[in-house]
Design a protein around this motif. Structure first.
Motif, short mmCIF file in Angstrom:
data_model
loop_
_atom_site.label_atom_id
_atom_site.label_comp_id
_atom_site.label_asym_id
_atom_site.label_seq_id
_atom_site.Cartn_x
_atom_site.Cartn_y
_atom_site.Cartn_z
N SER A 17 0.83 -1.21 0.00
CA SER A 17 0.00 0.00 0.00
C SER A 17 0.86 1.25 0.00
O SER A 17 1.99 1.24 0.49
N ARG A 19 0.07 5.81 0.15
CA ARG A 19 -0.90 6.90 0.17
C ARG A 19 -0.27 8.14 -0.45
O ARG A 19 0.79 8.59 0.00
N ARG A 66 -9.77 -1.09 -4.97
CA ARG A 66 -8.43 -1.11 -4.39
C ARG A 66 -7.97 0.28 -3.94
O ARG A 66 -7.24 0.40 -2.96
N PHE A 67 -8.36 1.30 -4.67
CA PHE A 67 -7.94 2.66 -4.36
C PHE A 67 -9.12 3.45 -3.79
O PHE A 67 -10.27 3.23 -4.19
N GLN A 81 -5.50 6.69 -1.33
CA GLN A 81 -5.05 5.49 -0.64
C GLN A 81 -5.04 4.35 -1.63
O GLN A 81 -6.09 4.02 -2.20
N ASN A 83 -4.28 0.44 -2.17
CA ASN A 83 -4.07 -0.87 -1.54
C ASN A 83 -3.99 -1.96 -2.59
O ASN A 83 -4.38 -1.76 -3.74
N SER A 84 -3.48 -3.10 -2.20
CA SER A 84 -3.36 -4.25 -3.11
C SER A 84 -2.70 -3.85 -4.41
O SER A 84 -3.17 -4.18 -5.51
N LEU A 85 -1.61 -3.14 -4.31
CA LEU A 85 -0.95 -2.61 -5.50
C LEU A 85 -0.42 -3.74 -6.38
O LEU A 85 0.03 -4.79 -5.89
#
Length: 117
Positions: A17, A19, A66-67, A81, A83-85
């Motif tokens: 993740s 930000r 995810r975002f 934010q 996540n799970s990139l």
């Protein structure tokens, strides 16, 4: 003249993740749609997410779920934010602002996000 100051980019492993933050130097933040676009090497710039003052949001299909985009009116800042990139999220991410009446676009200088496998 509107200035947008991005921060928070960097390198992260797949599944991680990050930000991103973008501070906007504007008089009235609520008059702007703000958000993020990205451009990967050799590809066109694409929408990541945008948000209006009323809380409306729009996400690119590849990042939905995810975002998350949010905005802080007091700080005149928009956040992303992530996540799970995935490796395919690797790109330069640009902060974006558009005045809702004048329809004028503004861009930040971009911040690199690199996702490694």
């Amino acid at each position: 003249q509107v200035q947008l100051w991005e921060s928070g980019g960097g390198e992260v492993q797949s599944g991680g993740s990050l930000r991103l933050s973008c501070a906007a130097e504007v008089t009235i933040f609520s008059l702007y749609v703000v958000g993020w676009y990205r451009q990967a090497t050799g590809k066109e710039r694409e929408l990541v997410a945008i948000t209006t003052d009323g809380g409306g949001t729009n996400y690119g299909d590849s990042v939905k779920g995810r975002f998350t985009i949010s905005r802080d009116h007091g700080k005149k800042t928009v956040y992303l934010q992530m996540n799970s990139l995935k490796v395919e999220d690797t790109a330069v991410y640009y902060c974006y602002a558009m005045h809702i009446r004048e329809r004028e676009d503004f861009w930040g200088q971009g911040t690199q996000v690199t996702v490694s496998s």
